[in-house]
Write a protein that holds these residues in place. Sequence first.
Motif, PDB file in Angstrom:
ATOM      1  N   ILE A  26       0.842  -1.200   0.000  1.00 14.03           N
ATOM      2  CA  ILE A  26       0.000   0.000   0.000  1.00 14.03           C
ATOM      3  C   ILE A  26       0.879   1.253   0.000  1.00 14.03           C
ATOM      4  CG2 ILE A  26      -1.651   1.338   1.374  1.00 14.03           C
ATOM      5  CD1 ILE A  26      -2.845  -1.323   2.305  1.00 14.03           C
ATOM      6  N   ALA A  27       1.949   1.233   0.813  1.00 18.13           N
ATOM      7  CA  ALA A  27       2.856   2.385   0.869  1.00 18.13           C
ATOM      8  C   ALA A  27       3.497   2.622  -0.489  1.00 18.13           C
ATOM      9  CB  ALA A  27       3.930   2.150   1.934  1.00 18.13           C
ATOM     10  N   LEU A  28       3.897   1.539  -1.140  1.00 18.58           N
ATOM     11  CA  LEU A  28       4.540   1.658  -2.451  1.00 18.58           C
ATOM     12  C   LEU A  28       3.559   2.229  -3.478  1.00 18.58           C
ATOM     13  CD1 LEU A  28       7.295   0.985  -3.700  1.00 18.58           C
ATOM     14  CD2 LEU A  28       6.347  -1.198  -4.423  1.00 18.58           C
ATOM     15  N   ALA A  29       2.314   1.744  -3.438  1.00 16.12           N
ATOM     16  CA  ALA A  29       1.298   2.245  -4.375  1.00 16.12           C
ATOM     17  C   ALA A  29       1.017   3.732  -4.117  1.00 16.12           C
ATOM     18  CB  ALA A  29       0.016   1.427  -4.226  1.00 16.12           C
ATOM     19  N   PHE A  30       0.978   4.118  -2.843  1.00 15.87           N
ATOM     20  CA  PHE A  30       0.738   5.531  -2.498  1.00 15.87           C
ATOM     21  C   PHE A  30       1.882   6.409  -3.014  1.00 15.87           C
ATOM     22  CE2 PHE A  30       1.082   9.136   0.468  1.00 15.87           C
ATOM     23  CZ  PHE A  30      -0.180   9.685   0.295  1.00 15.87           C
ATOM     24  N   ILE A  31       3.121   5.909  -2.857  1.00 19.14           N
ATOM     25  CA  ILE A  31       4.286   6.660  -3.344  1.00 19.14           C
ATOM     26  C   ILE A  31       4.196   6.834  -4.858  1.00 19.14           C
ATOM     27  CG2 ILE A  31       6.788   6.513  -3.681  1.00 19.14           C
ATOM     28  CD1 ILE A  31       6.904   5.150  -0.887  1.00 19.14           C
ATOM     29  N   MET A  32       3.799   5.782  -5.557  1.00 19.94           N
ATOM     30  CA  MET A  32       3.676   5.868  -7.014  1.00 19.94           C
ATOM     31  C   MET A  32       2.576   6.852  -7.415  1.00 19.94           C
ATOM     32  SD  MET A  32       5.968   4.079  -8.381  1.00 19.94           S
ATOM     33  CE  MET A  32       7.065   4.275  -6.992  1.00 19.94           C
ATOM     34  N   PHE A  33       1.480   6.852  -6.642  1.00 21.87           N
ATOM     35  CA  PHE A  33       0.401   7.807  -6.906  1.00 21.87           C
ATOM     36  C   PHE A  33       0.914   9.239  -6.761  1.00 21.87           C
ATOM     37  CE2 PHE A  33      -3.121  10.459  -5.373  1.00 21.87           C
ATOM     38  CZ  PHE A  33      -4.064  10.237  -6.358  1.00 21.87           C
ATOM     39  N   GLY A  34       1.726   9.469  -5.711  1.00 24.38           N
ATOM     40  CA  GLY A  34       2.302  10.797  -5.500  1.00 24.38           C
ATOM     41  C   GLY A  34       3.231  11.204  -6.630  1.00 24.38           C
ATOM     42  N   ILE A  35       4.024  10.247  -7.120  1.00 27.18           N
ATOM     43  CA  ILE A  35       4.921  10.542  -8.248  1.00 27.18           C
ATOM     44  C   ILE A  35       4.113  10.937  -9.479  1.00 27.18           C
ATOM     45  CG2 ILE A  35       6.531   9.481  -9.895  1.00 27.18           C
ATOM     46  CD1 ILE A  35       7.694   7.888  -7.573  1.00 27.18           C
ATOM     47  N   THR A 124       7.092  -1.393 -15.748  1.00 31.34           N
ATOM     48  CA  THR A 124       6.020  -2.381 -15.793  1.00 31.34           C
ATOM     49  C   THR A 124       6.431  -3.598 -16.621  1.00 31.34           C
ATOM     50  OG1 THR A 124       4.428  -0.582 -15.618  1.00 31.34           O
ATOM     51  CG2 THR A 124       3.585  -2.713 -16.328  1.00 31.34           C
ATOM     52  N   PHE A 125       7.184  -3.352 -17.676  1.00 28.98           N
ATOM     53  CA  PHE A 125       7.643  -4.499 -18.469  1.00 28.98           C
ATOM     54  C   PHE A 125       9.158  -4.677 -18.405  1.00 28.98           C
ATOM     55  CE2 PHE A 125       9.301  -2.005 -22.001  1.00 28.98           C
ATOM     56  CZ  PHE A 125       8.547  -0.842 -21.950  1.00 28.98           C
ATOM     57  N   GLY A 159       5.418 -13.885 -15.750  1.00 31.28           N
ATOM     58  CA  GLY A 159       4.040 -13.415 -15.861  1.00 31.28           C
ATOM     59  C   GLY A 159       3.517 -12.875 -14.540  1.00 31.28           C
ATOM     60  N   GLN A 160       3.787 -13.611 -13.460  1.00 30.70           N
ATOM     61  CA  GLN A 160       3.339 -13.163 -12.141  1.00 30.70           C
ATOM     62  C   GLN A 160       4.058 -11.887 -11.729  1.00 30.70           C
ATOM     63  OE1 GLN A 160       0.816 -14.458 -10.261  1.00 30.70           O
ATOM     64  NE2 GLN A 160       1.156 -12.646  -9.023  1.00 30.70           N
ATOM     65  N   MET A 161       5.357 -11.806 -12.071  1.00 26.55           N
ATOM     66  CA  MET A 161       6.119 -10.602 -11.730  1.00 26.55           C
ATOM     67  C   MET A 161       5.575  -9.392 -12.499  1.00 26.55           C
ATOM     68  SD  MET A 161      10.231  -9.929 -11.760  1.00 26.55           S
ATOM     69  CE  MET A 161      10.507 -10.853 -10.256  1.00 26.55           C
ATOM     70  N   PHE A 162       5.261  -9.585 -13.767  1.00 28.35           N
ATOM     71  CA  PHE A 162       4.669  -8.509 -14.568  1.00 28.35           C
ATOM     72  C   PHE A 162       3.364  -8.043 -13.942  1.00 28.35           C
ATOM     73  CE2 PHE A 162       1.520  -7.293 -17.734  1.00 28.35           C
ATOM     74  CZ  PHE A 162       2.165  -6.236 -18.367  1.00 28.35           C
ATOM     75  N   GLN A 163       2.537  -9.016 -13.530  1.00 28.57           N
ATOM     76  CA  GLN A 163       1.249  -8.676 -12.923  1.00 28.57           C
ATOM     77  C   GLN A 163       1.435  -7.873 -11.642  1.00 28.57           C
ATOM     78  OE1 GLN A 163      -1.347 -12.067 -12.358  1.00 28.57           O
ATOM     79  NE2 GLN A 163      -2.423 -11.068 -10.683  1.00 28.57           N
ATOM     80  N   THR A 164       2.399  -8.307 -10.796  1.00 25.31           N
ATOM     81  CA  THR A 164       2.638  -7.611  -9.521  1.00 25.31           C
ATOM     82  C   THR A 164       3.142  -6.192  -9.755  1.00 25.31           C
ATOM     83  OG1 THR A 164       3.175  -9.717  -8.474  1.00 25.31           O
ATOM     84  CG2 THR A 164       3.880  -7.732  -7.333  1.00 25.31           C
ATOM     85  N   PHE A 166       2.715  -4.378 -12.376  1.00 37.51           N
ATOM     86  CA  PHE A 166       1.639  -3.561 -12.961  1.00 37.51           C
ATOM     87  C   PHE A 166       0.684  -3.081 -11.870  1.00 37.51           C
ATOM     88  CE2 PHE A 166      -2.625  -3.148 -14.821  1.00 37.51           C
ATOM     89  CZ  PHE A 166      -2.357  -2.154 -15.757  1.00 37.51           C
ATOM     90  N   ILE A 167       0.368  -3.964 -10.910  1.00 41.42           N
ATOM     91  CA  ILE A 167      -0.552  -3.578  -9.835  1.00 41.42           C
ATOM     92  C   ILE A 167       0.089  -2.518  -8.934  1.00 41.42           C
ATOM     93  CG2 ILE A 167      -1.697  -4.416  -7.727  1.00 41.42           C
ATOM     94  CD1 ILE A 167      -2.144  -7.083  -9.212  1.00 41.42           C
ATOM     95  N   LEU A 168       1.368  -2.705  -8.613  1.00 42.25           N
ATOM     96  CA  LEU A 168       2.036  -1.811  -7.668  1.00 42.25           C
ATOM     97  C   LEU A 168       2.436  -0.483  -8.304  1.00 42.25           C
ATOM     98  CD1 LEU A 168       4.340  -4.275  -5.681  1.00 42.25           C
ATOM     99  CD2 LEU A 168       2.202  -3.229  -4.942  1.00 42.25           C
ATOM    100  N   LEU A 169       2.812  -0.516  -9.579  1.00 34.39           N
ATOM    101  CA  LEU A 169       3.270   0.708 -10.242  1.00 34.39           C
ATOM    102  C   LEU A 169       2.263   1.245 -11.249  1.00 34.39           C
ATOM    103  CD1 LEU A 169       7.061   0.069 -11.035  1.00 34.39           C
ATOM    104  CD2 LEU A 169       6.020   0.935  -8.959  1.00 34.39           C
ATOM    105  N   GLY A 170       1.805   0.372 -12.133  1.00 31.65           N
ATOM    106  CA  GLY A 170       0.980   0.796 -13.257  1.00 31.65           C
ATOM    107  C   GLY A 170      -0.342   1.417 -12.834  1.00 31.65           C
TER     108      GLY A 170
END
Length: 335
Positions: A26-35, A124-125, A159-164, A166-170
């Motif tokens: 969640i913290a990582l996603a919030f940081i990405m949102f701020g960026i 992401t990729f 594939g799983q790493m790409f998905q993760t 994408f969810i955390l950054l994308g």
Amino acid sequence: MFEDSLEVLDHVRLHFSPAGILALNIALAFIMFGIALDIHISDFRKIITRPKSTLTGIVSQFLLLPALTYLLVLFLHPTPTVALGMILVASCPGGNISNFISSLAKGNTTLSIGLSAIATLSATFMTPLNFAFWGSLYTHFYNRHDAEALLRPLHIDSGQMFQTVFILLGIPLVLGLIFARRFPRLTVKIRGPIRKLSVGIFIAFVVIALAKNFEFFIQFIHLIFIIVLIHNALALVTGYSASSLMKLPQTDRRTIAIETGIQNSGLGLALIFNPKIFPPDMELGGMAIIAAWWGIWHIVSGLSLSWFWSRKPVTDEAETEQLVNVHHHSHAEGK
């Protein structure tokens, strides 16, 4: 070189509860949102006008650093999990504090923001691709020379790493871009506080994680310190050397060195603790400790380097030429 002394790290299991891992994500996603709130279309237009610096930064980040890291692990010959931790960190995009550190170092802040935007979107990729390529190359190399070193073959689920990733950054990035476009006035008001809060959350998470694993930190820091020191120095030197070879301005050299040397190791930790990518029963303590210490050390090295550069005047050929032109212009007007 370090394999025997580092072998004990593989059996270490850091204290990260499922709630802690969820908090990290969640913290990582919030940081990405701020960026994303700081990213403007004009940033891309500005860096397009300086394609040489932009391309050098991207090549340094996503091609040179992973490739040189692969050569470094072959030279240092650490345990497989420590080596894979180094490759994973090298595959991650730049960290969220690189823009701040670049400004302290009197670098090119616009280039820094533009490179962060491109690197984060590309991650992401590029992160799964780089880790899958260099990680697989390393495991094949290692298994040929020491087939019994890994208790079980390490299969990297790209594939799983790409998905993760994408969810955390994308997703946070897309949401942040949409939010900034829909609510520009509100974005201006919250951008600064969110930026400070993001840095605060990241530091707080590192401090809490360090406190919970302090016994491991004290026990193994002498083993991991020199590895991360060399790896981080390699990243900084790679960025600066590549931009120097391309004869970029001094401000751009500083920025590209920082962008390459500040890695999003928080993303690396989130990937390591994802049980769908790396099964929990695998002994991957070396990977986790490398990524965790990177998260602390690159702040120390980045701030130290920016402090050093902030006291060094920028003497670019381009700026010198500009000063000469200004002097000639003033002299002509005086006549």
